[in-house]
Design an enzyme around this catalytic site. Structure first.
Site, mmCIF file in Angstrom:
data_model
loop_
_atom_site.group_PDB
_atom_site.id
_atom_site.type_symbol
_atom_site.label_atom_id
_atom_site.label_comp_id
_atom_site.label_asym_id
_atom_site.label_seq_id
_atom_site.Cartn_x
_atom_site.Cartn_y
_atom_site.Cartn_z
ATOM 1 N N CYS A 44 0.839 -1.215 0.000
ATOM 2 C CA CYS A 44 0.000 0.000 0.000
ATOM 3 C C CYS A 44 0.863 1.250 0.000
ATOM 4 O O CYS A 44 0.548 2.244 -0.662
ATOM 5 C CB CYS A 44 -0.891 0.040 1.240
ATOM 6 S SG CYS A 44 -2.040 -1.313 1.339
ATOM 7 N N ASP A 135 -21.191 11.730 -14.457
ATOM 8 C CA ASP A 135 -22.627 11.453 -14.250
ATOM 9 C C ASP A 135 -22.856 10.599 -12.996
ATOM 10 O O ASP A 135 -23.963 10.164 -12.736
ATOM 11 C CB ASP A 135 -23.218 10.757 -15.487
ATOM 12 C CG ASP A 135 -22.450 9.469 -15.847
ATOM 13 O OD1 ASP A 135 -21.535 9.062 -15.099
ATOM 14 O OD2 ASP A 135 -22.779 8.861 -16.878
HETATM 15 C C1 BEZ Z 1 0.616 -4.683 1.855
HETATM 16 O O1 BEZ Z 1 0.059 -3.616 1.585
HETATM 17 O O2 BEZ Z 1 1.819 -4.810 1.771
HETATM 18 C C2 BEZ Z 1 -0.205 -5.881 2.287
HETATM 19 C C3 BEZ Z 1 -1.323 -5.710 3.072
HETATM 20 C C4 BEZ Z 1 -2.029 -6.839 3.481
HETATM 21 C C5 BEZ Z 1 -1.616 -8.099 3.071
HETATM 22 C C6 BEZ Z 1 -0.504 -8.236 2.246
HETATM 23 C C7 BEZ Z 1 0.212 -7.126 1.854
#
Ligand code: BEZ
Length: 218
Positions: A44, A135
């Site tokens: 992330c 929309d």
């Molecule tokens: C990540 O963002 O690295 C991650 C989050 C949850 C499970 C596996 C990877």
């Protein structure tokens, strides 16, 4: 769950820029809502940094960005500092992150991934991408597992296709990128296609059916 072509329902949420009401926040722009399993997770962190670095590309296309993660605003704000350091993005943080620590939105929009749980055993969100048109209708949704980070160049490519095909009667072929040849929609008769796309070309196929018709990008 929202199906393609349906209005993406509005919602109220706490975010890193304060409380928002989704449709008002979106205004007349295109929007991308992308979800994350949790703050302070490695994949992330790379994704949010990549999106920050691509902000100008999304702006050029009049696309507003909003992320969602299953933690609170304070946690998001602390995490943003890590994301900036990791990605080298040093400007003001360019897009809000929704705090969905109770999973209300994750449940409402079918984002939960049963294979990914937090320390308390609660399911986290998968990596969803929802693209919403001016929309307010859902134009595209993609769902990735937590272990696979998204390719945001592909998301930009998809936006280019969605915005082109929203106004021009073409479709975009495999691996198309903006400026490449497009395909004439199958429901347009040749005579009309000739007027709409004077330089269109046909490709013969063994079936003899007349459906492989290409045109320079209108
Ligand atoms: C990540 O963002 O690295 C991650 C989050 C949850 C499970 C596996 C990877």
């Amino acid at each position: 769950m929202v199906n393609l072509g349906e209005i993406f329902p509005t919602f109220a949420a706490d975010t890193t820029i304060g409380q928002i009401e989704f449709h008002s926040w979106l205004g007349d722009s295109w929007g991308i809502l992308f979800s994350h399993p949790a703050d302070y997770t490695p994949v992330c962190t790379t994704e949010l940094g990549m999106v920050a670095k691509l902000t100008d590309e999304f702006k050029k296309r009049d696309v507003k960005l909003i992320a969602l993660s299953c933690d609170d605003v304070d946690s998001h704000k602390g995490w943003i500092e890590d994301i900036k350091t990791n990605s080298g993005f040093s400007q003001d943080w360019p897009y809000p992150i929704i705090a969905d620590q109770k999973r209300d939105l994750a449940v409402k929009f079918g984002m939960l991934d049963p294979d990914e749980k937090d320390d308390a055993g609660m399911a986290l969100t998968a990596r969803c991408v929802f693209i919403i048109g001016p929309d307010k209708k859902l134009k595209l949704s993609i769902l990735y597992p937590a272990t696979t980070g998204r390719n945001f160049d592909e998301i930009l490519r998809v936006i280019d296709s969605l915005q082109l095909t929203a106004t021009k009667r073409v479709a975009t072929p495999a691996n198309w990128t903006s400026g490449n040849e497009c395909m004439v929609l199958p429901n347009i008769p040749d005579e009309e296609a000739r007027k709409l796309f004077p330089n269109f070309r046909k490709q013969d196929v063994p079936s003899g059916k007349n459906y492989m018709r290409f045109t320079p990008q209108p």
